[in-house]
Design an enzyme around this catalytic site. Structure first.
Site, PDB file in Angstrom:
ATOM      1  N   GLY A  28     -16.783  -6.026   2.233  1.00 13.80           N
ATOM      2  CA  GLY A  28     -16.816  -7.474   2.456  1.00 13.80           C
ATOM      3  C   GLY A  28     -17.029  -7.901   3.893  1.00 13.80           C
ATOM      4  N   ARG A  54       0.854  -1.200   0.000  1.00 13.30           N
ATOM      5  CA  ARG A  54       0.000   0.000   0.000  1.00 13.30           C
ATOM      6  C   ARG A  54       0.881   1.239   0.000  1.00 13.30           C
ATOM      7  NH1 ARG A  54      -4.053   0.394   4.820  1.00 13.30           N
ATOM      8  NH2 ARG A  54      -5.350  -0.985   3.575  1.00 13.30           N
ATOM      9  N   ARG A  58      -4.194   3.378  17.465  1.00 13.18           N
ATOM     10  CA  ARG A  58      -4.977   2.739  16.389  1.00 13.18           C
ATOM     11  C   ARG A  58      -4.701   3.483  15.097  1.00 13.18           C
ATOM     12  NH1 ARG A  58      -7.488  -1.051  14.130  1.00 13.18           N
ATOM     13  NH2 ARG A  58      -9.258  -2.126  15.062  1.00 13.18           N
ATOM     14  N   LYS A  59      -5.305   3.023  13.993  1.00 12.93           N
ATOM     15  CA  LYS A  59      -5.165   3.753  12.728  1.00 12.93           C
ATOM     16  C   LYS A  59      -5.739   5.170  12.849  1.00 12.93           C
ATOM     17  CE  LYS A  59      -7.986   2.790   9.281  1.00 12.93           C
ATOM     18  NZ  LYS A  59      -8.987   2.165   8.355  1.00 12.93           N
ATOM     19  N   CYS A 102     -14.451  -0.876   4.902  1.00  7.79           N
ATOM     20  CA  CYS A 102     -13.473  -0.200   4.043  1.00  7.79           C
ATOM     21  C   CYS A 102     -14.135   0.353   2.775  1.00  7.79           C
ATOM     22  CB  CYS A 102     -12.370  -1.165   3.635  1.00  7.79           C
ATOM     23  SG  CYS A 102     -11.559  -1.942   5.029  1.00  7.79           S
ATOM     24  N   GLY A 103     -15.198  -0.308   2.317  1.00  7.99           N
ATOM     25  CA  GLY A 103     -15.913   0.145   1.114  1.00  7.99           C
ATOM     26  C   GLY A 103     -16.964   1.199   1.421  1.00  7.99           C
TER      27      GLY A 103
HETATM   28 FE1  SRM Z   1      -9.625  -0.804   5.429  1.00  6.69          FE
HETATM   29  C1  SRM Z   1      -8.429  -3.186   7.463  1.00  6.69           C
HETATM   30  C2  SRM Z   1      -8.479  -2.497   2.847  1.00  6.69           C
HETATM   31  C3  SRM Z   1     -10.137   1.915   3.550  1.00  6.69           C
HETATM   32  C4  SRM Z   1     -11.639   0.465   7.914  1.00  6.69           C
HETATM   33  N1  SRM Z   1      -8.581  -2.519   5.271  1.00  6.69           N
HETATM   34  C5  SRM Z   1      -8.169  -3.330   6.290  1.00  6.69           C
HETATM   35  C6  SRM Z   1      -7.206  -4.381   5.760  1.00  6.69           C
HETATM   36  C7  SRM Z   1      -5.828  -3.842   5.908  1.00  6.69           C
HETATM   37  C8  SRM Z   1      -7.347  -5.715   6.468  1.00  6.69           C
HETATM   38  C9  SRM Z   1      -6.272  -6.710   6.084  1.00  6.69           C
HETATM   39  O1  SRM Z   1      -5.195  -6.687   6.644  1.00  6.69           O
HETATM   40  O2  SRM Z   1      -6.563  -7.529   5.218  1.00  6.69           O
HETATM   41  C10 SRM Z   1      -7.671  -4.458   4.270  1.00  6.69           C
HETATM   42  C11 SRM Z   1      -6.619  -4.866   3.257  1.00  6.69           C
HETATM   43  C12 SRM Z   1      -7.238  -5.778   2.223  1.00  6.69           C
HETATM   44  C13 SRM Z   1      -6.468  -5.816   0.951  1.00  6.69           C
HETATM   45  O3  SRM Z   1      -5.684  -6.764   0.746  1.00  6.69           O
HETATM   46  O4  SRM Z   1      -6.684  -4.937   0.122  1.00  6.69           O
HETATM   47  C14 SRM Z   1      -8.264  -3.080   4.092  1.00  6.69           C
HETATM   48  N2  SRM Z   1      -9.253  -0.345   3.590  1.00  6.69           N
HETATM   49  C15 SRM Z   1      -8.880  -1.211   2.626  1.00  6.69           C
HETATM   50  C16 SRM Z   1      -8.960  -0.583   1.248  1.00  6.69           C
HETATM   51  C17 SRM Z   1      -7.908  -1.092   0.274  1.00  6.69           C
HETATM   52  C18 SRM Z   1     -10.376  -0.811   0.680  1.00  6.69           C
HETATM   53  C19 SRM Z   1     -10.474  -0.527  -0.801  1.00  6.69           C
HETATM   54  O5  SRM Z   1     -10.658  -1.508  -1.552  1.00  6.69           O
HETATM   55  O6  SRM Z   1     -10.367   0.616  -1.204  1.00  6.69           O
HETATM   56  C20 SRM Z   1      -8.837   0.899   1.630  1.00  6.69           C
HETATM   57  C21 SRM Z   1      -7.410   1.372   1.706  1.00  6.69           C
HETATM   58  C22 SRM Z   1      -7.310   2.839   1.970  1.00  6.69           C
HETATM   59  C23 SRM Z   1      -5.887   3.359   1.887  1.00  6.69           C
HETATM   60  O7  SRM Z   1      -5.433   3.608   0.777  1.00  6.69           O
HETATM   61  O8  SRM Z   1      -5.264   3.532   2.934  1.00  6.69           O
HETATM   62  C24 SRM Z   1      -9.440   0.860   3.028  1.00  6.69           C
HETATM   63  N3  SRM Z   1     -10.638   0.911   5.720  1.00  6.69           N
HETATM   64  C25 SRM Z   1     -10.807   1.869   4.770  1.00  6.69           C
HETATM   65  C26 SRM Z   1     -11.810   2.805   5.185  1.00  6.69           C
HETATM   66  C27 SRM Z   1     -12.361   3.955   4.348  1.00  6.69           C
HETATM   67  C28 SRM Z   1     -11.699   5.267   4.575  1.00  6.69           C
HETATM   68  O9  SRM Z   1     -10.594   5.358   5.106  1.00  6.69           O
HETATM   69  O10 SRM Z   1     -12.326   6.237   4.179  1.00  6.69           O
HETATM   70  C29 SRM Z   1     -12.242   2.393   6.440  1.00  6.69           C
HETATM   71  C30 SRM Z   1     -13.358   3.025   7.292  1.00  6.69           C
HETATM   72  C31 SRM Z   1     -12.954   4.359   7.796  1.00  6.69           C
HETATM   73  C32 SRM Z   1     -12.125   4.302   9.041  1.00  6.69           C
HETATM   74  O11 SRM Z   1     -11.068   3.700   9.050  1.00  6.69           O
HETATM   75  O12 SRM Z   1     -12.560   4.890  10.026  1.00  6.69           O
HETATM   76  C33 SRM Z   1     -11.497   1.200   6.764  1.00  6.69           C
HETATM   77  N4  SRM Z   1      -9.963  -1.258   7.435  1.00  6.69           N
HETATM   78  C34 SRM Z   1     -10.872  -0.640   8.241  1.00  6.69           C
HETATM   79  C35 SRM Z   1     -10.900  -1.323   9.511  1.00  6.69           C
HETATM   80  C36 SRM Z   1     -11.775  -0.942  10.734  1.00  6.69           C
HETATM   81  C37 SRM Z   1     -11.034   0.086  11.545  1.00  6.69           C
HETATM   82  C38 SRM Z   1     -11.454   0.119  12.981  1.00  6.69           C
HETATM   83  O13 SRM Z   1     -11.256   1.186  13.602  1.00  6.69           O
HETATM   84  O14 SRM Z   1     -11.916  -0.879  13.515  1.00  6.69           O
HETATM   85  C39 SRM Z   1      -9.992  -2.397   9.414  1.00  6.69           C
HETATM   86  C40 SRM Z   1      -9.650  -3.442  10.487  1.00  6.69           C
HETATM   87  C41 SRM Z   1      -8.696  -2.933  11.499  1.00  6.69           C
HETATM   88  O15 SRM Z   1      -8.072  -1.885  11.352  1.00  6.69           O
HETATM   89  O16 SRM Z   1      -8.599  -3.627  12.519  1.00  6.69           O
HETATM   90  C42 SRM Z   1      -9.430  -2.324   8.116  1.00  6.69           C
HETATM   91 FE1  SF4 Z   2     -13.475  -6.163   5.346  1.00  5.59          FE
HETATM   92 FE2  SF4 Z   2     -11.931  -4.125   4.609  1.00  5.59          FE
HETATM   93 FE3  SF4 Z   2     -11.273  -6.609   3.941  1.00  5.59          FE
HETATM   94 FE4  SF4 Z   2     -13.330  -5.379   2.761  1.00  5.59          FE
HETATM   95  S1  SF4 Z   2     -11.157  -4.852   2.613  1.00  5.59           S
HETATM   96  S2  SF4 Z   2     -13.332  -7.447   3.504  1.00  5.59           S
HETATM   97  S3  SF4 Z   2     -14.200  -4.262   4.505  1.00  5.59           S
HETATM   98  S4  SF4 Z   2     -11.342  -5.718   6.002  1.00  5.59           S
END
Ligand code: SRM
Ligand code: SF4
Length: 516
Positions: free
Chosen positions: A436, A68, A182-183, A441-442
């Site tokens: 998913g 990333r 946290r993030k 994240c979506g």
């Molecule tokens: Fe996300 C975790 C993908 C935007 C909330 N997110 C993950 C992980 C890293 C989980 C993992 O290790 O597998 C996903 C990686 C999957 C992969 O292989 O692609 C993942 N998040 C994404 C992306 C790629 C979704 C997408 O297809 O666009 C986005 C990457 C953004 C970037 O460039 O940095 C992405 N994630 C978001 C957003 C939207 C936003 O930022 O506007 C959110 C909700 C907003 C927020 O964070 O407040 C989001 N992701 C999460 C969470 C829940 C966070 C929490 O506080 O609990 C997780 C799980 C965690 O962090 O424990 C997570």
């Molecule tokens: Fe869940 Fe984020 Fe993975 Fe999508 S990319 S399946 S919302 S953790």
């Protein structure tokens, strides 16, 4: 660090990992990891600490990592995109890139033995992936048409870059911010349409005039998580642009030193604000900043509905246009990336922009070149005027690569919307988002119709399904959508969506012309 740090014995798994060794420490070990291979690596280094460098172990595709990047304000240059295309090209079909919901790119298929070379190439290209995962500040978003939009109030690009530079030490990694609870998400809006979803960021800056001076009202605490989703709330603060970086730093220090760390489900900034109350939080930020904050301006300048930037648009610079291309579900392959880089060079000035809707913008196309650009074969695939259902489709990664996923998302979302588009005539765009799992994240809560993956029982079997969200409002007076239906098996989803689109969005069956 002071405040609420739990005792060593009570540290949760992630706090222990960070306490044992800082995430950024793996930077010095990349050559070693490349030599020994992923299977011989220490698990905490491989599965977690590498994320401090933006390298994600994927349990779904072991040995093929995700990388990333950080693309502040979603800006990338053609030569940089070409470097990324060369990197994923090495992995053939398994290598591709996804545009993310934070205006960013993620590369797929990366092998650990290639990391030293990849990091060198990124460095040479002026790109960084540092601190883009785990308990760090994520890609900082800004208006995708910053500097191009005739109606913009502020060009956010430089400011977003400055915030990133401060937080990441110019992309080299900054030990001051490697151990947040946290993030953390930051967004800066410079236009009137809130194209960054300010309301879902831990800190958001929205344009506002104070005594006719331009600056930003500050919102704090927005976030989505599996257990709770909250829209950001006003900090009751207004800052001129030159104070944005210092304020981000002050808030981050307060969060780093006092944020709740015992339970990861309750560690995002809003939980600290809840515990302290806004006044105490604001006072702590002022103390860290070393000066009082000015109260918020009476109103902000987010006055428009959100634009999606697809199609050809006049720029503020006479004779130039920006052209928004629709990239279905944000998925790019190496040839697409090379071709986009070429289009940016041939028709624009080599620059490209990414949007939180997972699309691409080519800026600075002269009037005289637009018609020729529209003839380019890539624009058959990445169209300028997709149908009203397809154009606003967003999807997270889903179970193809993400082990949190409860369902497959991207391919299913695209297949289903293509069928619906063929069968229904929809008078206006409908923002359909897929995610998913409940991590969101979506961003299903910002959508007109949001699908959140879940498992459902059907005919005695467990099958993939969704909970449906509706009512997400973006732009002016943004609001989060809420769950309106639970547990719909994906195989039964099409008629349900057809009903929703017909009842709430004026869709009607397409009239097919009889053949012969
Ligand atoms: Fe996300 C975790 C993908 C935007 C909330 N997110 C993950 C992980 C890293 C989980 C993992 O290790 O597998 C996903 C990686 C999957 C992969 O292989 O692609 C993942 N998040 C994404 C992306 C790629 C979704 C997408 O297809 O666009 C986005 C990457 C953004 C970037 O460039 O940095 C992405 N994630 C978001 C957003 C939207 C936003 O930022 O506007 C959110 C909700 C907003 C927020 O964070 O407040 C989001 N992701 C999460 C969470 C829940 C966070 C929490 O506080 O609990 C997780 C799980 C965690 O962090 O424990 C997570
Ligand atoms: Fe869940 Fe984020 Fe993975 Fe999508 S990319 S399946 S919302 S953790």
């Amino acid at each position: 660090m002071t405040g609420t740090l739990p005792t060593a014995a009570s540290l949760n798994k992630f706090e222990k990992i960070k306490a044992e060794k800082d995430g950024l420490a793996v930077k010095a070990e990349i050559e070693h990891f490349a030599r020994i291979g992923w299977e011989a690596m220490d698990e905490a280094d491989r599965d977690y600490r590498l994320k401090w460098l933006g390298v994600f172990f994927r349990p779904v595709t072991p040995g093929k990592f995700m990388m990333r990047l950080r693309l502040p304000n979603g800006v990338i240059r053609s030569e940089q995109l070409r470097v990324l295309a060369e990197i994923v090209q090495r992995y053939g079909e398994e290598g591709n890139a996804d545009i993310t919901t934070r205006q960013n790119l993620q590369l797929r298929g990366i092998r650990i033995e290639d990391l030293p070379d990849i990091f060198q190439r990124l460095h040479q290209a002026g790109l960084t992936s540092v601190q883009s995962g785990m308990d760090n500040v994520r890609n900082i978003t800004g208006s995708p048409v910053a500097g191009l939009d005739g109606d913009e109030l502020y060009d956010t690009r430089e400011l977003v870059q400055q915030v990133q530079d401060r937080i990441t030490n110019r992309g080299e990694g900054n030990p001051a911010f490697t151990n947040l609870p946290r993030k953390f998400n930051i967004a800066i809006a410079g236009c009137r349409d809130n194209s960054v979803h300010a309301e879902i960021n831990d800190i958001a800056f929205v344009p506002a005039f104070q005594n006719e001076v331009f600056g930003f009202n500050v919102l704090v605490g927005g976030f989505f998580s599996a257990k709770r989703c909250a829209a950001a709330i006003p900090l009751n603060a207004w800052v001129p642009p030159e104070e944005v970086v210092d304020l981000c730093e002050a808030i981050l220090v307060v969060y780093r030193d006092h944020g709740l760390r015992a339970n990861r489900q309750k560690a995002r900034l809003m939980w600290l604000i809840d515990e302290w109350g806004l006044e105490k939080f604001r006072a702590a930020v002022e103390q860290q900043l070393g000066r009082p904050l000015q109260p918020a301006a009476a109103k902000d300048e987010i006055l428009w509905d959100k634009r999606d930037h697809l199609g050809v648009h006049k720029q503020r610079q006479p004779g130039l246009n920006y052209v928004g291309l629709h990239v279905p579900i944000g998925r790019l392959y190496a040839p697409d990336m090379f071709d986009l880089a070429r289009l940016a060079d041939v028709y624009g000035n080599g620059e490209l922009r990414l949007t939180v809707e997972q699309n691409v913008i080519i800026p600075n196309v002269p009037d005289s070149r637009v018609a020729v650009l529209l003839q380019e074969p890539l624009l058959q695939k990445f169209t300028l005027e997709p149908g009203n259902l397809t154009r606003a489709l967003v999807s997270c990664t889903g179970n193809q690569f993400c082990n949190f996923a409860l369902i497959e998302t991207k391919n299913r979302a695209l297949a289903l919307i293509t069928e619906l588009e063929a069968e229904l005539d929809c008078p206006k765009p409908v923002r359909v988002h897929w995610t998913g799992c409940p991590n969101s994240c979506g961003q299903p809560q910002v959508a007109d119709i949001g699908m959140m993956g879940t498992k459902v029982r059907k005919d005695g079997k467990t099958v993939e399904g969704v909970d449906i969200y509706m009512g997400g409002k973006v732009g002016k007076d943004a609001e989060l959508g809420t769950c309106v239906m639970k547990g719909i098996p994906c195989e039964d989803l099409k008629p349900v969506l057809k009903d929703l689109l017909t009842q709430h969005f004026g869709a009607s069956p397409r009239v097919s012309t009889p053949v012969g």
